[in-house]
Design an enzyme around this catalytic site. Sequence first.
Site, PDB file in Angstrom:
ATOM      1  N   SER A  27       0.836  -1.200   0.000  1.00  0.00           N
ATOM      2  CA  SER A  27       0.000   0.000   0.000  1.00  0.00           C
ATOM      3  C   SER A  27       0.876   1.257   0.000  1.00  0.00           C
ATOM      4  O   SER A  27       1.650   1.469  -0.917  1.00  0.00           O
ATOM      5  CB  SER A  27      -0.960  -0.053   1.188  1.00  0.00           C
ATOM      6  N   ASP A  66      -5.780  -4.591  -1.687  1.00  0.00           N
ATOM      7  CA  ASP A  66      -4.692  -4.184  -0.803  1.00  0.00           C
ATOM      8  C   ASP A  66      -3.941  -5.390  -0.229  1.00  0.00           C
ATOM      9  O   ASP A  66      -4.545  -6.294   0.353  1.00  0.00           O
ATOM     10  CB  ASP A  66      -5.297  -3.362   0.351  1.00  0.00           C
TER      11      ASP A  66
END
Length: 330
Positions: free
Chosen positions: A39, A205
Amino acid sequence: MQKADAVFEGGGVKGVALVGALQAFEEAGFQWQNLAGTSAGAIVAALVAVGYTSAEVREVMGRIKFHTLMDTSGIGKLPVVGPWLSLLFNQAMYQGDYFLQIMRELIAAKTGKQRYTFADLTLPKEPGDSEEDYQNKYKYKLRVMASDISENRLFVLPQDVARLGYDPGGLEVALAVRMSMSYPFFFKPVILEDSQRLEKHWIVDGGMLSNFPIQLFDSPPGQSPSWPTIGFLLSEPGSEEPAHVRIQGLVSMIQAILRTMLTAHDRKALEEADKERIVRIPTGKVSTLDLNLSDADQKWLYDQGYRVAKEFLSAWSFEAYVAHRLQGAA
């Protein structure tokens, strides 16, 4: 210069603190070999991998207003209710297209290439590496963590796209980072099609399964590492102990689920030997998705990273690092 690998934890806007820590390591003469992140950590790792200095990354983060990343389309453009309707019908509140465009522009500005792939980040094989370790761990300067929720498995880029029939070297770096920052319900997943079985894979993610892959570049057990792996961890108050979260409805329940997914797994798996190579950066009460973060808060995060990294380096030595790694493998 001291060669080292770097692993950056994800943490949304708190990633500004990672850049401050990088500044301290640059001043100490560290030269990054392999980099990995999830991320926000993937964003920082990718920019450093293509040649950005910490000062340049800080300038970029100060110039780009985080709230502009909340791009909408179609029904999502309706005032107030638009993002929620987009979540209901399009799997996420925001598109993530503007972020992808920014990453492409930043990488092109540094490299001169409009489509920069992992083949551009290939490293030569080191004499002591096995062919298997080279292909799976060290071939590419950058590795990015994502999650394939269609198969319930970690999706480590670029190597894992080979399972879907793609050439890892041909994967675009900006797209890999876009996959890694697809925060569930917030940014739309990236959908890849398996070129052999014609199945769609939803990629989100990487923090769902591995927000801090500190062991990613480790040498085989018992083998002395040629250089260290340094981990950069974003530490909230009380994060070392389970914190009770009051759940009052659907929104707070979703937040609690995401918090558990994004923080619990990797930190539980940390070994004692890992703790000697982790720069723990306190991030206070700053929220992961506070896209309206003030300039003052950005500076505070950056300064926190710089301060903690300087303290870490003042007590760090490679000899002690090797001793801890070998002791942990015993």
